[in-house]
Design a protein around this motif. Structure first.
Motif, PDB file in Angstrom:
ATOM      1  N   ALA A 109       0.891  -1.216   0.072  1.00 47.34           N
ATOM      2  CA  ALA A 109       0.069   0.037  -0.248  1.00 47.34           C
ATOM      3  C   ALA A 109       0.770   1.375   0.068  1.00 47.34           C
ATOM      4  CB  ALA A 109      -0.936  -0.061   1.302  1.00 47.34           C
ATOM      5  N   VAL A 110       2.042   1.160   0.995  1.00 50.40           N
ATOM      6  CA  VAL A 110       2.664   2.304   1.050  1.00 50.40           C
ATOM      7  C   VAL A 110       3.337   2.631  -0.420  1.00 50.40           C
ATOM      8  CG1 VAL A 110       4.929   3.534   2.094  1.00 50.40           C
ATOM      9  CG2 VAL A 110       3.081   2.023   3.385  1.00 50.40           C
ATOM     10  N   VAL A 111       4.110   1.666  -1.072  1.00 42.70           N
ATOM     11  CA  VAL A 111       4.650   1.885  -2.248  1.00 42.70           C
ATOM     12  C   VAL A 111       3.735   2.218  -3.510  1.00 42.70           C
ATOM     13  CG1 VAL A 111       5.878   0.581  -4.272  1.00 42.70           C
ATOM     14  CG2 VAL A 111       6.573   0.344  -2.026  1.00 42.70           C
ATOM     15  N   HIS A 112       2.528   1.642  -3.419  1.00 45.43           N
ATOM     16  CA  HIS A 112       1.569   2.103  -4.442  1.00 45.43           C
ATOM     17  C   HIS A 112       1.231   3.382  -4.385  1.00 45.43           C
ATOM     18  CE1 HIS A 112      -1.817   1.499  -7.064  1.00 45.43           C
ATOM     19  NE2 HIS A 112      -2.525   2.239  -6.354  1.00 45.43           N
ATOM     20  N   LEU A 113       0.663   3.783  -2.828  1.00 47.47           N
ATOM     21  CA  LEU A 113       0.443   5.342  -3.000  1.00 47.47           C
ATOM     22  C   LEU A 113       1.426   6.329  -3.313  1.00 47.47           C
ATOM     23  CD1 LEU A 113      -1.705   4.668   0.413  1.00 47.47           C
ATOM     24  CD2 LEU A 113      -2.742   5.107  -1.834  1.00 47.47           C
ATOM     25  N   PHE A 114       2.740   5.971  -2.608  1.00 49.09           N
ATOM     26  CA  PHE A 114       3.823   6.903  -3.080  1.00 49.09           C
ATOM     27  C   PHE A 114       4.200   7.082  -4.556  1.00 49.09           C
ATOM     28  CE2 PHE A 114       8.086   8.100  -3.125  1.00 49.09           C
ATOM     29  CZ  PHE A 114       8.087   9.422  -2.513  1.00 49.09           C
ATOM     30  N   TYR A 115       4.343   5.961  -5.330  1.00 46.73           N
ATOM     31  CA  TYR A 115       4.772   6.056  -6.499  1.00 46.73           C
ATOM     32  C   TYR A 115       3.700   6.123  -7.638  1.00 46.73           C
ATOM     33  CZ  TYR A 115       9.480   5.054  -4.944  1.00 46.73           C
ATOM     34  OH  TYR A 115      10.784   5.214  -4.304  1.00 46.73           O
ATOM     35  N   GLU A 117       0.102   6.823  -6.897  1.00 48.65           N
ATOM     36  CA  GLU A 117      -0.919   7.771  -6.607  1.00 48.65           C
ATOM     37  C   GLU A 117      -0.386   9.292  -6.264  1.00 48.65           C
ATOM     38  OE1 GLU A 117      -4.078   7.237  -7.285  1.00 48.65           O
ATOM     39  OE2 GLU A 117      -3.956   4.985  -7.512  1.00 48.65           O
ATOM     40  N   GLY A 118       0.929   9.268  -6.223  1.00 51.80           N
ATOM     41  CA  GLY A 118       1.616  10.550  -6.020  1.00 51.80           C
ATOM     42  C   GLY A 118       1.528  11.168  -4.605  1.00 51.80           C
ATOM     43  N   TYR A 119       1.466  10.348  -3.660  1.00 54.80           N
ATOM     44  CA  TYR A 119       1.173  11.106  -2.332  1.00 54.80           C
ATOM     45  C   TYR A 119       2.493  11.019  -1.777  1.00 54.80           C
ATOM     46  CZ  TYR A 119      -3.795  10.816  -2.159  1.00 54.80           C
ATOM     47  OH  TYR A 119      -5.194  10.890  -2.578  1.00 54.80           O
ATOM     48  N   SER A 120       2.513  12.021  -0.649  1.00 55.66           N
ATOM     49  CA  SER A 120       3.757  12.310   0.065  1.00 55.66           C
ATOM     50  C   SER A 120       3.832  11.281   1.280  1.00 55.66           C
ATOM     51  CB  SER A 120       4.100  13.550   0.526  1.00 55.66           C
ATOM     52  OG  SER A 120       3.000  13.916   1.609  1.00 55.66           O
ATOM     53  N   ALA A 121       5.091  11.244   1.894  1.00 56.19           N
ATOM     54  CA  ALA A 121       4.988  10.268   3.148  1.00 56.19           C
ATOM     55  C   ALA A 121       4.240  10.882   4.331  1.00 56.19           C
ATOM     56  CB  ALA A 121       6.385  10.188   3.570  1.00 56.19           C
ATOM     57  N   GLN A 122       3.967  12.084   4.429  1.00 53.83           N
ATOM     58  CA  GLN A 122       3.310  12.823   5.329  1.00 53.83           C
ATOM     59  C   GLN A 122       1.744  12.414   5.183  1.00 53.83           C
ATOM     60  OE1 GLN A 122       4.557  14.623   7.767  1.00 53.83           O
ATOM     61  NE2 GLN A 122       2.593  15.119   8.862  1.00 53.83           N
ATOM     62  N   GLU A 123       1.374  12.553   3.791  1.00 51.82           N
ATOM     63  CA  GLU A 123      -0.128  12.161   3.520  1.00 51.82           C
ATOM     64  C   GLU A 123      -0.343  10.712   3.581  1.00 51.82           C
ATOM     65  OE1 GLU A 123      -0.833  15.777   0.074  1.00 51.82           O
ATOM     66  OE2 GLU A 123       0.492  13.782  -0.518  1.00 51.82           O
ATOM     67  N   ALA A 133       7.549   8.935   9.256  1.00 54.48           N
ATOM     68  CA  ALA A 133       8.866   8.130   9.489  1.00 54.48           C
ATOM     69  C   ALA A 133       8.769   6.647   9.238  1.00 54.48           C
ATOM     70  CB  ALA A 133       9.421   8.258  10.837  1.00 54.48           C
ATOM     71  N   THR A 134       7.367   6.151   9.846  1.00 59.30           N
ATOM     72  CA  THR A 134       7.170   4.719   9.386  1.00 59.30           C
ATOM     73  C   THR A 134       7.052   4.338   7.785  1.00 59.30           C
ATOM     74  OG1 THR A 134       6.153   4.533  11.430  1.00 59.30           O
ATOM     75  CG2 THR A 134       5.614   2.853   9.920  1.00 59.30           C
ATOM     76  N   VAL A 135       6.297   5.338   7.407  1.00 60.77           N
ATOM     77  CA  VAL A 135       6.072   5.307   5.784  1.00 60.77           C
ATOM     78  C   VAL A 135       7.569   5.483   5.183  1.00 60.77           C
ATOM     79  CG1 VAL A 135       4.948   6.708   3.909  1.00 60.77           C
ATOM     80  CG2 VAL A 135       3.738   6.167   5.684  1.00 60.77           C
ATOM     81  N   ARG A 136       8.077   6.277   5.379  1.00 59.77           N
ATOM     82  CA  ARG A 136       9.765   6.396   4.930  1.00 59.77           C
ATOM     83  C   ARG A 136      10.500   5.044   4.911  1.00 59.77           C
ATOM     84  NH1 ARG A 136       9.166  11.774   6.682  1.00 59.77           N
ATOM     85  NH2 ARG A 136      10.069  11.187   8.527  1.00 59.77           N
ATOM     86  N   SER A 137      10.357   4.606   6.258  1.00 57.45           N
ATOM     87  CA  SER A 137      11.081   3.318   6.421  1.00 57.45           C
ATOM     88  C   SER A 137      10.407   2.048   5.696  1.00 57.45           C
ATOM     89  CB  SER A 137      10.876   2.863   7.782  1.00 57.45           C
ATOM     90  OG  SER A 137      11.738   3.703   8.615  1.00 57.45           O
ATOM     91  N   GLN A 138       9.166   2.138   5.550  1.00 57.34           N
ATOM     92  CA  GLN A 138       8.558   1.198   4.705  1.00 57.34           C
ATOM     93  C   GLN A 138       9.012   1.299   3.322  1.00 57.34           C
ATOM     94  OE1 GLN A 138       4.475   1.236   5.859  1.00 57.34           O
ATOM     95  NE2 GLN A 138       4.831  -0.255   7.615  1.00 57.34           N
ATOM     96  N   LEU A 139       8.814   2.541   2.807  1.00 54.68           N
ATOM     97  CA  LEU A 139       9.140   2.725   1.381  1.00 54.68           C
ATOM     98  C   LEU A 139      10.693   2.282   0.998  1.00 54.68           C
ATOM     99  CD1 LEU A 139       7.798   6.393   0.745  1.00 54.68           C
ATOM    100  CD2 LEU A 139       7.207   4.153  -0.535  1.00 54.68           C
ATOM    101  N   ALA A 140      11.632   2.574   2.002  1.00 55.86           N
ATOM    102  CA  ALA A 140      13.122   2.132   1.896  1.00 55.86           C
ATOM    103  C   ALA A 140      13.191   0.529   2.060  1.00 55.86           C
ATOM    104  CB  ALA A 140      13.837   2.721   2.926  1.00 55.86           C
TER     105      ALA A 140
END
Length: 152
Positions: A109-115, A117-123, A133-140
């Motif tokens: 979900a995090v990767v899909h929404l970021f790449y 759908e174009g949402y930021s980690a904050q959103e 910070a959890t979102v950024r960790s999961q993205l990494a």
């Protein structure tokens, strides 16, 4: 109200369906999630501050419905057809969805929404009710998993 619901479905159907397919890996399961999301929207008839708030609500409900579907007893007792019958995306995005398939569920979900759908980690953090910070960790971690899978 009915015109409004029709407009919402027409406007956000593709976004909700893409996320459902990315999470569920099955068109039929994604169809069920899609139907449940818009059924909840019609039943609750929520009032939103803005279109961005409506969009975030729909994405959050989609993620919740996918999680609920993954934990259902019915799903645990079935064998996915994806093992025997490959699934391909009709709209030309099959590469992206095949990459998502390589990820564990908690990163999808995090990767899909970021790449996609174009949402930021904050959103994304606000939508998924977790810290940015959890979102950024999961993205990494998701990128690392994909990088290792693509190198093999």
């Amino acid at each position: 109200m009915q015109e409004s619901a029709d407009w919402v479905v027409d406007t956000y159907a593709a976004m909700v369906y893409r996320l459902a397919v990315a999470q569920m890996h099955s068109r039929s399961d994604a169809d069920d999630v899609f139907q449940e999301v818009f059924l909840r929207y019609a039943r609750k008839a929520p009032a939103f501050e803005s279109e961005e708030h409506r969009r975030a609500w729909l994405l959050r409900v989609t993620v919740n419905c996918c999680r609920k579907a993954h934990t259902s007893l019915w799903r645990k007792r079935t064998e996915p057809l994806s093992e025997t019958m490959p699934y391909s995306q009709p709209d030309g995005d099959s590469g992206f969805f095949e990459l998502l398939r390589l990820l564990p569920a908690k990163y999808r979900a995090v990767v899909h929404l970021f790449y996609y759908e174009g949402y930021s980690a904050q959103e994304i953090g606000a939508m998924l009710r977790c810290k940015p910070a959890t979102v950024r960790s999961q993205l990494a971690r998701g990128r690392d998993i994909l990088r290792r899978q693509l190198e093999d």
